[in-house]
Design a protein around this motif. Structure first.
Motif, PDB file in Angstrom:
ATOM      1  N   LEU A  68      -5.148 -31.303   5.076  1.00 52.16           N
ATOM      2  CA  LEU A  68      -6.158 -30.281   4.834  1.00 52.16           C
ATOM      3  C   LEU A  68      -5.465 -28.915   4.725  1.00 52.16           C
ATOM      4  O   LEU A  68      -4.729 -28.504   5.605  1.00 52.16           O
ATOM      5  N   GLY A  69      -5.708 -28.236   3.621  1.00 52.08           N
ATOM      6  CA  GLY A  69      -5.082 -26.933   3.422  1.00 52.08           C
ATOM      7  C   GLY A  69      -3.701 -27.024   2.811  1.00 52.08           C
ATOM      8  O   GLY A  69      -3.166 -26.032   2.314  1.00 52.08           O
ATOM      9  N   HIS A  70      -3.099 -28.199   2.852  1.00 55.37           N
ATOM     10  CA  HIS A  70      -1.798 -28.497   2.229  1.00 55.37           C
ATOM     11  C   HIS A  70      -0.787 -27.364   2.487  1.00 55.37           C
ATOM     12  O   HIS A  70      -0.430 -27.093   3.617  1.00 55.37           O
ATOM     13  N   ARG A  71      -0.348 -26.681   1.434  1.00 58.80           N
ATOM     14  CA  ARG A  71       0.725 -25.691   1.583  1.00 58.80           C
ATOM     15  C   ARG A  71       0.302 -24.487   2.419  1.00 58.80           C
ATOM     16  O   ARG A  71       1.091 -23.942   3.175  1.00 58.80           O
ATOM     17  N   LEU A  72      -0.952 -24.061   2.257  1.00 63.71           N
ATOM     18  CA  LEU A  72      -1.422 -22.919   3.032  1.00 63.71           C
ATOM     19  C   LEU A  72      -1.374 -23.228   4.520  1.00 63.71           C
ATOM     20  O   LEU A  72      -0.940 -22.408   5.340  1.00 63.71           O
ATOM     21  N   SER A  73      -1.817 -24.442   4.876  1.00 64.00           N
ATOM     22  CA  SER A  73      -1.798 -24.848   6.281  1.00 64.00           C
ATOM     23  C   SER A  73      -0.381 -24.902   6.830  1.00 64.00           C
ATOM     24  O   SER A  73      -0.089 -24.367   7.912  1.00 64.00           O
ATOM     25  N   LEU A  74       0.540 -25.525   6.082  1.00 67.42           N
ATOM     26  CA  LEU A  74       1.920 -25.616   6.555  1.00 67.42           C
ATOM     27  C   LEU A  74       2.572 -24.248   6.610  1.00 67.42           C
ATOM     28  O   LEU A  74       3.311 -23.937   7.547  1.00 67.42           O
ATOM     29  N   GLY A  75       2.291 -23.421   5.606  1.00 64.48           N
ATOM     30  CA  GLY A  75       2.852 -22.065   5.617  1.00 64.48           C
ATOM     31  C   GLY A  75       2.406 -21.278   6.834  1.00 64.48           C
ATOM     32  O   GLY A  75       3.191 -20.536   7.442  1.00 64.48           O
ATOM     33  N   LEU A  76       1.131 -21.433   7.217  1.00 65.21           N
ATOM     34  CA  LEU A  76       0.617 -20.753   8.402  1.00 65.21           C
ATOM     35  C   LEU A  76       1.309 -21.260   9.654  1.00 65.21           C
ATOM     36  O   LEU A  76       1.714 -20.476  10.530  1.00 65.21           O
ATOM     37  N   ARG A  77       1.489 -22.595   9.758  1.00 65.85           N
ATOM     38  CA  ARG A  77       2.158 -23.153  10.930  1.00 65.85           C
ATOM     39  C   ARG A  77       3.614 -22.699  11.018  1.00 65.85           C
ATOM     40  O   ARG A  77       4.113 -22.377  12.102  1.00 65.85           O
ATOM     41  N   LEU A  78       4.293 -22.659   9.891  1.00 66.85           N
ATOM     42  CA  LEU A  78       5.680 -22.188   9.895  1.00 66.85           C
ATOM     43  C   LEU A  78       5.757 -20.727  10.323  1.00 66.85           C
ATOM     44  O   LEU A  78       6.651 -20.330  11.082  1.00 66.85           O
ATOM     45  N   SER A  79       4.814 -19.904   9.853  1.00 68.84           N
ATOM     46  CA  SER A  79       4.809 -18.479  10.215  1.00 68.84           C
ATOM     47  C   SER A  79       4.558 -18.291  11.702  1.00 68.84           C
ATOM     48  O   SER A  79       5.251 -17.510  12.371  1.00 68.84           O
ATOM     49  N   VAL A  80       3.564 -19.008  12.239  1.00 63.78           N
ATOM     50  CA  VAL A  80       3.246 -18.871  13.666  1.00 63.78           C
ATOM     51  C   VAL A  80       4.428 -19.335  14.519  1.00 63.78           C
ATOM     52  O   VAL A  80       4.795 -18.679  15.504  1.00 63.78           O
ATOM     53  N   HIS A  81       5.030 -20.464  14.142  1.00 62.58           N
ATOM     54  CA  HIS A  81       6.173 -20.961  14.927  1.00 62.58           C
ATOM     55  C   HIS A  81       7.327 -19.970  14.881  1.00 62.58           C
ATOM     56  O   HIS A  81       7.965 -19.706  15.912  1.00 62.58           O
ATOM     57  N   THR A  82       7.603 -19.417  13.714  1.00 64.63           N
ATOM     58  CA  THR A  82       8.723 -18.477  13.590  1.00 64.63           C
ATOM     59  C   THR A  82       8.492 -17.240  14.444  1.00 64.63           C
ATOM     60  O   THR A  82       9.396 -16.801  15.170  1.00 64.63           O
ATOM     61  N   VAL A  83       7.286 -16.692  14.381  1.00 69.68           N
ATOM     62  CA  VAL A  83       6.979 -15.510  15.204  1.00 69.68           C
ATOM     63  C   VAL A  83       7.079 -15.847  16.685  1.00 69.68           C
ATOM     64  O   VAL A  83       7.653 -15.096  17.482  1.00 69.68           O
ATOM     65  N   GLY A  84       6.501 -16.985  17.073  1.00 72.17           N
ATOM     66  CA  GLY A  84       6.547 -17.389  18.478  1.00 72.17           C
ATOM     67  C   GLY A  84       7.970 -17.592  18.969  1.00 72.17           C
ATOM     68  O   GLY A  84       8.333 -17.148  20.066  1.00 72.17           O
ATOM     69  N   ALA A  85       8.796 -18.252  18.163  1.00 74.05           N
ATOM     70  CA  ALA A  85      10.188 -18.490  18.556  1.00 74.05           C
ATOM     71  C   ALA A  85      10.947 -17.186  18.707  1.00 74.05           C
ATOM     72  O   ALA A  85      11.725 -17.006  19.659  1.00 74.05           O
ATOM     73  N   ILE A  86      10.734 -16.260  17.791  1.00 75.51           N
ATOM     74  CA  ILE A  86      11.422 -14.958  17.874  1.00 75.51           C
ATOM     75  C   ILE A  86      10.991 -14.205  19.130  1.00 75.51           C
ATOM     76  O   ILE A  86      11.808 -13.590  19.824  1.00 75.51           O
ATOM     77  N   LEU A  87       9.703 -14.260  19.452  1.00 72.73           N
ATOM     78  CA  LEU A  87       9.211 -13.586  20.661  1.00 72.73           C
ATOM     79  C   LEU A  87       9.825 -14.194  21.921  1.00 72.73           C
ATOM     80  O   LEU A  87      10.232 -13.466  22.843  1.00 72.73           O
ATOM     81  N   VAL A  88       9.890 -15.520  21.968  1.00 64.68           N
ATOM     82  CA  VAL A  88      10.482 -16.184  23.133  1.00 64.68           C
ATOM     83  C   VAL A  88      11.935 -15.763  23.309  1.00 64.68           C
ATOM     84  O   VAL A  88      12.372 -15.387  24.410  1.00 64.68           O
ATOM     85  N   MET A  89      12.702 -15.803  22.235  1.00 59.56           N
ATOM     86  CA  MET A  89      14.125 -15.476  22.334  1.00 59.56           C
ATOM     87  C   MET A  89      14.331 -14.011  22.676  1.00 59.56           C
ATOM     88  O   MET A  89      15.196 -13.664  23.498  1.00 59.56           O
TER      89      MET A  89
END
Length: 878
Positions: A68-89
């Motif tokens: 559901l959402g295909h590329r838009l959904s995956l793009g959103l998940r990649l963006s959230v993970h990247t931001v979260g990982a940067i904040l943690v580090m």
């Protein structure tokens, strides 16, 4: 957006994380928490991003249905993970827990969303033979969410006690065996035969009940950690290993049918071997360790092999196979792209895995560093090949299509022989180890000669062999008589419980001998008397000296002219000044300012925590530290800093301190705040060992803690000290509270260790506050007019006391060694004090208020000590 463009944009994230990991590898000395950061750049950054991308790609393929959402959904998940990982580090590096909390929540919720998307995608999907494999991606995402929760709790505990260690083991297991491991197992079941070009016969073992076994095993692991049952955790790892073994056995079957011939296959195969070995090692550490702390320390040593041997190799192997497929462009483009990524494949795999195996051996730190650089450089070559592959793919796609007539198939290119690649890799490994031995020959027990053995004399042809024991920090015998002209051979045995060596005035140095070790030292032909000693810091001060007397020869002074400097040149510089050359004191500049990016140690003292039980892990580490502008020393530290962490509580609080020795010699700890028998808790532990020191604070004051291994003066002088503050009942609140720990530095060579001769003579080169000369003169402490400021002061020594004074200020309250000598102006209400006088190991605090704005220097009023660095400034603003 076209498929190819989408895959290029999303695929750039993984190389970007890898580039960051490589950059920080070479800048690690400049970055706090560098070891933690490097592991998480690889695992939380590159590997986790790749998992999000490829697990969704495989789910789309296996389920034959887009999410559901295909590329838009995956793009959103990649963006959230990247931001979260940067904040943690970022939060971990700057010690900002709110950033860690927010980033961890983002990463965890994003993992749950990833699982939800794949579950939704599975409903109504076309049934397929391998569709059940997507359940691995759902389970792995939930494991990441659980592992992140444990990581957030770990950051909150800030490294203290058995609870922290249990969380660490759970965090490690759920993330490595769960998030990464389950994803890899679910993917490798199909990727491995695809890479080998073999046929998948029937359903794979991974698609059967194996997932239930693996998830159940991880459940046992989590339960054991939460319930404080270490053997249950070990059982969980054992069950996991059994499930993993079934999948690996199937993989071996494919390998029998078609041998590995590409970098992708070699890298994937090596990664799975490391995965199995590291998982086995993890289970053994849990089962055999005497405590959670010891188990965590052992498990931590496996993390680099999990990260590099398993995760990095699985990532690069998968990318090498999948990138050409995703980029597409036809058979010619695919073939050319794959060829770029396959360049030097066997050479790279042999170098990386050979270096990892060599690093497991008891080699010197110099060799380990060189092997690490070789591994990182070899892995980083993938980034260059990745860029070349992208360029090649574009170039070939732009070429005109060439049609091949039937019967005109081009002959397959002949593969280069593997023997040459393997020999080249073995040569590189051999040269790396050789370079490490040349740089530090004594580390492997090779004696070196910087000067003639002992004068010159005609050889008699006779050999005198003497057995010398090292016990109770003595050479036994400590006097050897040898006829002039005889060749002397010493059979050296270490019967002590600490590391020793033998250094002779001539420059000959034995290897470092661990307890129980024996070494044969060929001294050479004896032509004159010569003295020797153990150069491990402070051992010579304790009387560990030996004399070789040439019967019929002259004195050592007649033949030796540079006795005190030659030993350092032979590889043992840094084990005390008895074996060092030029002193870093020659580089001291009292007018020098620290660099613009210098950050002074935070002297602000937080209030005591409300908890009545304080758990803290103190890890002994050798850390090269700047102690004055342009001057560095290899300090022995508690948790990487000198002074070590400050502990604070109130009377009645319990302190549970876990000491872990990751240094290079025996160390111990003595808490003046504890009223306990020293026999067990203050014993010296060797590298790799740990102990738990528990005491109850029964009396208030500011107390010293320090290493109590002999000679204590040397261990304290080289950084092994800190403060424990037990608040007196009714301690008033103040506007600002600071801690100043005064200590001395007796400088050895630049980057070397303490000069033990200066310690013995009590002639310090620097007297400093909180470990760095004049740091608060360059970075003043802050206050405001009318505020009450409390400054706690501890004289850590080892030899010099303090006369703490604030220029322009007057103390209305003075607390020293457990009682007030002046409080609120004393009985008259107008009394004041100018100095808090402390002998070595004493402490107290002063309080004062500033009536005018300005810059108020604070010093030790032993003025020569102030001029050696014991000074700072209180900047008072209106």
């Amino acid at each position: 957006m076209k498929n190819r463009l989408w895959h290029i944009i999303s695929g750039i994230l993984v190389p970007a994380w890898l580039v960051a990991a490589v950059v920080f590898t070479f800048l690690h000395r400049l970055v706090p928490s560098s070891g933690w950061l490097l592991v998480h750049l690889l695992l939380l950054g590159a590997v986790s991003t790749a998992i999000l991308i490829w697990s969704q790609h495989f789910a789309d393929t296996l389920l034959r249905r887009k999410a559901l959402g295909h590329r838009l959904s995956l793009g959103l998940r990649l963006s959230v993970h990247t931001v979260g990982a940067i904040l943690v580090m970022t939060g971990m590096v700057i010690d900002g827990y709110p950033l860690v909390l927010v980033g961890g929540i983002l990463v965890g919720l994003n993992a749950i969303m990833h699982a939800v998307v794949i579950v939704g995608q599975s409903r109504g999907a076309m049934p397929g033979r391998f569709a059940p494999l997507v359940r691995y991606y759902v389970a792995s995402a939930l494991m990441l969410a659980a592992g992140v929760v444990l990581g957030i709790l770990m950051a909150r505990l800030d490294g203290g006690g058995e609870d922290y260690e249990r969380l660490f083991i759970g965090h490690l297991g759920l993330n490595l065996l769960g998030w990464v491991g389950l994803t890899v197992i679910g993917t490798i079941a199909l990727l491995w035969p695809t890479v080998l070009h073999t046929r998948v016969e029937g359903a794979t073992l991974a698609g059967g009940h194996t997932l239930m076994v693996l998830v159940g095993a991880l459940g046992l692991l989590a339960l054991g950690c939460l319930a404080d049952l270490r053997l249950i955790v070990a059982l969980g790892v054992l069950v996991y290993l059994a499930g993993l073994g079934r999948v690996l056995w199937e993989a071996v079957g494919h390998l029998r049918r078609a041998p590995a011939v590409t970098f992708a296959a070699w890298s994937l195969g090596a990664a799975m071997v490391w995965f199995a070995l590291c998982t086995l090692g993890f289970g053994l550490q849990l089962a055999l360790a005497p405590s959670w702390t010891a188990a965590a320390a052992g498990a931590e040593t496996l993390v680099p092999y999990f990260a590099v041997g398993f995760a990095a190799q699985i990532l690069l192997g998968a990318l090498s196979h999948l990138v050409p497929v995703v980029l597409g462009g036809g058979p010619a483009a695919l073939k050319a792209t794959a060829a770029e990524l396959d360049r030097g494949g066997l050479f790279r795999v042999v170098v990386v895995n050979g270096a990892l195996v060599l690093s497991l051996l008891p080699v010197s730190s110099t060799i380990t560093v060189l092997l690490s650089v070789l591994i990182v450089g070899t892995l980083a070559s993938f980034l260059v090949l990745f860029a070349l592959a992208l360029r090649t793919n574009r170039r070939v796609r732009a070429l005109p299509l060439v049609r091949i007539a039937p019967g005109e198939r081009t002959a397959p290119a002949e593969r280069p022989r593997s023997t040459g690649r393997m020999l080249a890799a073995a040569t590189v490994l051999l040269l790396t180890v050789t370079a490490g031995i040349v740089a530090d020959p004594a580390s492997i027990g090779l004696s070196t000669m910087a000067a003639p053995a002992a004068g010159t004399a005609a050889a008699t042809g006779h050999t005198t062999t003497v057995a010398v024991d090292m016990v109770d920090t003595r050479f036994v015998p400590d006097r050897i008589e040898v006829p002039v002209g005889d060749e002397l051979v010493i059979e050296l045995t270490n019967s002590d419980d600490m590391v020793h060596n033998l250094v002779l005035e001539s420059g000959l140095v034995s290897g470092s001998l661990d307890p129980g070790a024996t070494e044969t030292v060929a001294v050479g032909v004896i032509g004159a008397s010569v003295d020797g000693w153990c150069s491990i810091a402070g051992h010579r001060l304790l009387g560990m000296e030996i004399s070789i007397i040439a019967v019929g020869g002259g004195s050592a002074a007649d033949d030796m002219t540079a006795a005190d400097t030659t030993a350092a040149d032979s590889g043992h510089a840094g084990h005390g000044a008895g074996a060092t050359g030029a002193s870093a004191a020659d580089d001291l500049d009292p007018m020098a300012e620290p660099d613009a990016d210098f950050q002074a140690r935070d002297a602000a003292l937080p209030p005591a925590a409300s908890a009545t039980v304080h758990r803290q892990t103190l890890t002994v580490q050798n850390v090269e530290t700047e102690v004055a502008p342009g001057v560095t020393q290899m300090l022995w530290t508690f948790n990487g800093t000198a002074p070590g962490p400050t502990l604070r509580g109130t009377v009645g609080d319990v302190f549970e301190i876990t000491l872990v020795n990751e240094g290079t010699m025996g160390h111990s700890i003595d808490f003046h705040a504890g009223d306990v028998a020293p026999d067990e808790v203050m014993r010296t532990i060797q590298p790799g060992e740990s102990l738990v020191y528990t005491f109850t604070a029964t009396r208030s004051g500011i107390w010293l803690y320090h290493c109590s291994t002999m000679p204590m003066s040397v261990h304290i002088a080289n950084g092994m000290f800190g403060a424990v503050i037990i608040d007196p009942p009714g301690l008033a609140e103040v506007d600002r509270e600071y801690l100043v720990v005064q200590s001395e530095l007796y400088l050895g060579a630049q980057g070397g260790e303490v000069d033990d001769r200066k310690v013995e003579a009590q002639t310090p080169d620097l007297v400093v506050f909180n470990g760095y000369a004049n740091q608060y003169a360059a970075r003043p402490l802050a206050a405001r007019v009318g505020e009450t400021v409390r400054v706690w002061v501890l004289a850590a020594g080892p030899n010099v006391g303090s006369a703490f004074h604030v220029v322009g200020g007057q103390f209305d309250t003075v607390y020293k060694e457990g009682d007030y000598t002046l409080k609120d102006g004393g009985s008259t209400g107008t009394g004041g004090s100018q100095v808090l006088d402390l002998a070595a190991a004493q402490g107290g605090f002063v309080e004062l208020t500033f009536g005018q704005s300005g810059h108020y220097p604070f010093v030790s009023h032993v003025m020569s000590d102030a001029e050696k660095g014991a000074r700072g400034i209180l900047e008072v603003l209106p």
